[in-house]
Write a protein that holds these residues in place. Structure first.
Motif, short mmCIF file in Angstrom:
data_model
loop_
_atom_site.label_atom_id
_atom_site.label_comp_id
_atom_site.label_asym_id
_atom_site.label_seq_id
_atom_site.Cartn_x
_atom_site.Cartn_y
_atom_site.Cartn_z
N LYS A 53 31.01 -3.72 8.16
CA LYS A 53 30.75 -5.10 8.07
C LYS A 53 30.38 -5.60 6.67
N VAL A 54 29.44 -4.49 6.34
CA VAL A 54 29.13 -5.00 4.81
C VAL A 54 30.11 -4.99 3.86
N MET A 55 31.01 -4.16 3.84
CA MET A 55 32.21 -4.14 3.25
C MET A 55 33.02 -5.48 3.26
N LYS A 56 33.30 -5.81 4.30
CA LYS A 56 33.91 -7.31 4.53
C LYS A 56 33.18 -8.43 4.02
N LEU A 57 31.72 -8.46 4.20
CA LEU A 57 30.72 -9.42 3.71
C LEU A 57 30.78 -9.48 2.08
N HIS A 58 30.87 -8.13 1.66
CA HIS A 58 30.88 -8.04 0.14
C HIS A 58 32.18 -8.64 -0.38
N ALA A 59 33.38 -8.29 0.47
CA ALA A 59 34.67 -8.93 -0.06
C ALA A 59 34.74 -10.41 -0.03
N LEU A 60 33.89 -10.95 0.98
CA LEU A 60 33.77 -12.49 1.08
C LEU A 60 33.13 -13.17 -0.04
N ALA A 61 32.12 -12.40 -0.63
CA ALA A 61 31.16 -13.06 -1.72
C ALA A 61 32.24 -12.87 -2.86
N GLU A 62 32.72 -11.89 -2.95
CA GLU A 62 33.69 -11.63 -4.31
C GLU A 62 34.76 -12.67 -4.28
N GLN A 63 35.27 -13.21 -2.89
CA GLN A 63 36.36 -14.13 -2.91
C GLN A 63 35.80 -15.54 -3.35
N HIS A 64 34.52 -15.75 -3.11
CA HIS A 64 33.81 -17.19 -3.28
C HIS A 64 33.13 -17.10 -4.37
N ASP A 65 32.98 -15.88 -5.39
CA ASP A 65 32.12 -15.79 -6.55
C ASP A 65 30.98 -16.73 -6.16
N VAL A 66 30.10 -15.91 -5.39
CA VAL A 66 28.86 -16.49 -5.21
C VAL A 66 27.83 -15.15 -5.35
N TRP A 67 26.55 -15.60 -5.75
CA TRP A 67 25.58 -14.59 -5.52
C TRP A 67 25.28 -13.79 -4.16
N PHE A 68 25.31 -12.73 -4.21
CA PHE A 68 24.79 -11.83 -2.92
C PHE A 68 24.20 -10.41 -3.10
N TRP A 69 23.51 -10.05 -2.36
CA TRP A 69 22.84 -9.14 -2.36
C TRP A 69 22.86 -8.25 -0.90
N GLY A 70 22.24 -7.17 -1.02
CA GLY A 70 22.07 -6.27 0.18
C GLY A 70 21.06 -5.19 0.18
N TYR A 71 20.33 -5.10 1.33
CA TYR A 71 19.48 -4.05 1.23
C TYR A 71 19.76 -2.75 2.10
N THR A 72 19.61 -1.56 1.57
CA THR A 72 19.50 -0.24 2.26
C THR A 72 18.53 0.11 2.27
N THR A 73 18.19 1.35 2.89
CA THR A 73 17.06 1.80 3.38
C THR A 73 16.46 2.47 1.90
N ASN A 74 17.05 2.50 0.88
CA ASN A 74 16.40 2.90 -0.16
C ASN A 74 16.48 2.08 -1.55
N ASP A 75 17.33 1.05 -1.39
CA ASP A 75 17.31 0.03 -2.88
C ASP A 75 18.09 -1.14 -2.41
N ILE A 76 17.95 -2.00 -3.41
CA ILE A 76 18.36 -3.48 -3.23
C ILE A 76 19.55 -3.49 -4.12
N TYR A 77 20.65 -4.14 -3.80
CA TYR A 77 22.05 -4.12 -4.66
C TYR A 77 22.22 -5.55 -4.60
N ASN A 78 22.79 -6.15 -5.69
CA ASN A 78 23.22 -7.57 -5.82
C ASN A 78 24.64 -7.54 -6.63
N LYS A 79 24.97 -8.75 -6.78
CA LYS A 79 26.26 -9.04 -7.65
C LYS A 79 26.24 -8.34 -8.90
N GLU A 80 25.10 -8.18 -9.63
CA GLU A 80 25.04 -7.44 -10.86
C GLU A 80 25.00 -5.90 -10.93
N ARG A 81 24.65 -5.76 -9.83
CA ARG A 81 24.50 -4.18 -9.51
C ARG A 81 24.90 -3.90 -8.02
#
Length: 246
Positions: A89-117
């Motif tokens: 589901k995260v892969m789909k959510l990420h693809a939707l963010a890329e499609q709309h070119d908006v800022w996004f982020w995701g939390y894993t148990t180890n780190d935070i990732y976002n559009k720039e990383r």
């Protein structure tokens, strides 16, 4: 002590002012609550690493709720339960963010990732939460309408300009219910304070649900009480007027 035994506090827009600080007034009254025997529980959409300094500042050794209930801690550094967000589901959510070119982020148990990383291997990462941010509300609503058609997601926000997604069933309310089970409290003994949609379920489920003066209108409508804003030490007002009033 009065009828309320647990005070659940959101951080951003609630306990914290617009400089992301705990005011001296709020800190003083939180300490009064603790000294009176009230369990004060940080309940936030933040991840544990960014929530921890505020719990430490208040010298809290009590349960914490982080990433909107995706993690429940018996006390700082002691994990009780973690609920992951499906990586497909995260892969789909990420693809939707890329499609709309908006800022996004995701939390894993180890780190935070976002559009720039962004993480290289989405599938094997252990995800907790995904989010979108844009002040272009038509675009945000398009994203919201799309993901509302998907199964298995809990969808909220922590500001009018974002969307936050956890695994279905994960919320601050379900986490508070678990904290109450851990401590032997009833939900009627809980005061939950917040300002955004990720606080609504907890506000409705608690004995006293409180919306901040700066809360979104939907949150105010769900609450039994509206307190001062996060700039007006609204948390201190709740403690004085309800938590410590016998």
């Amino acid at each position: 002590m009065g009828k309320y035994r647990l005070l659940a506090l959101d951080l951003d827009g609630t306990l914290l002012n617009d400089r992301s600080e705990i005011s001296n007034t709020n800190a003083k009254w939180v300490r009064h609550a603790v000294e009176a025997g009230v369990t004060v529980c940080v309940s936030t959409g933040r991840g544990f690493p960014s929530a921890l300094p505020f719990a430490e500042q208040l010298r809290l050794d009590t349960p914490m709720i982080t990433v909107n209930g995706g993690e429940i801690w018996t006390k700082p550094h002691s994990l009780h339960r973690r609920t992951l967000l499906d990586s497909q589901k995260v892969m789909k959510l990420h693809a939707l963010a890329e499609q709309h070119d908006v800022w996004f982020w995701g939390y894993t148990t180890n780190d935070i990732y976002n559009k720039e990383r962004w993480v290289g291997d989405t599938i094997t990462s252990h995800w907790l939460k995904f989010g979108y941010y844009t002040e272009n509300l038509p675009i945000l609503n398009e994203i919201l309408k799309e993901i509302q058609t998907w199964d298995g997601l809990e969808i909220t926000n922590s500001s009018p300009y974002n969307i936050e997604i956890n695994s279905q069933g994960v919320s601050k309310a379900s986490a508070l219910e678990e904290v109450c089970r851990m401590l032997g409290y009833d939900m009627s003994e809980v005061v939950a304070v917040g300002d955004s949609l990720n606080d609504i379920a907890a506000i409705r489920a608690s004995g006293l649900g409180v919306a901040m003066g700066n809360a979104q209108d939907e949150v105010k409508a769900a609450a039994k009480v509206v307190t001062g804003s996060h700039q007006e030490h609204g948390v201190a007002q709740v403690i004085q007027n309800y938590v410590l009033r016998t």
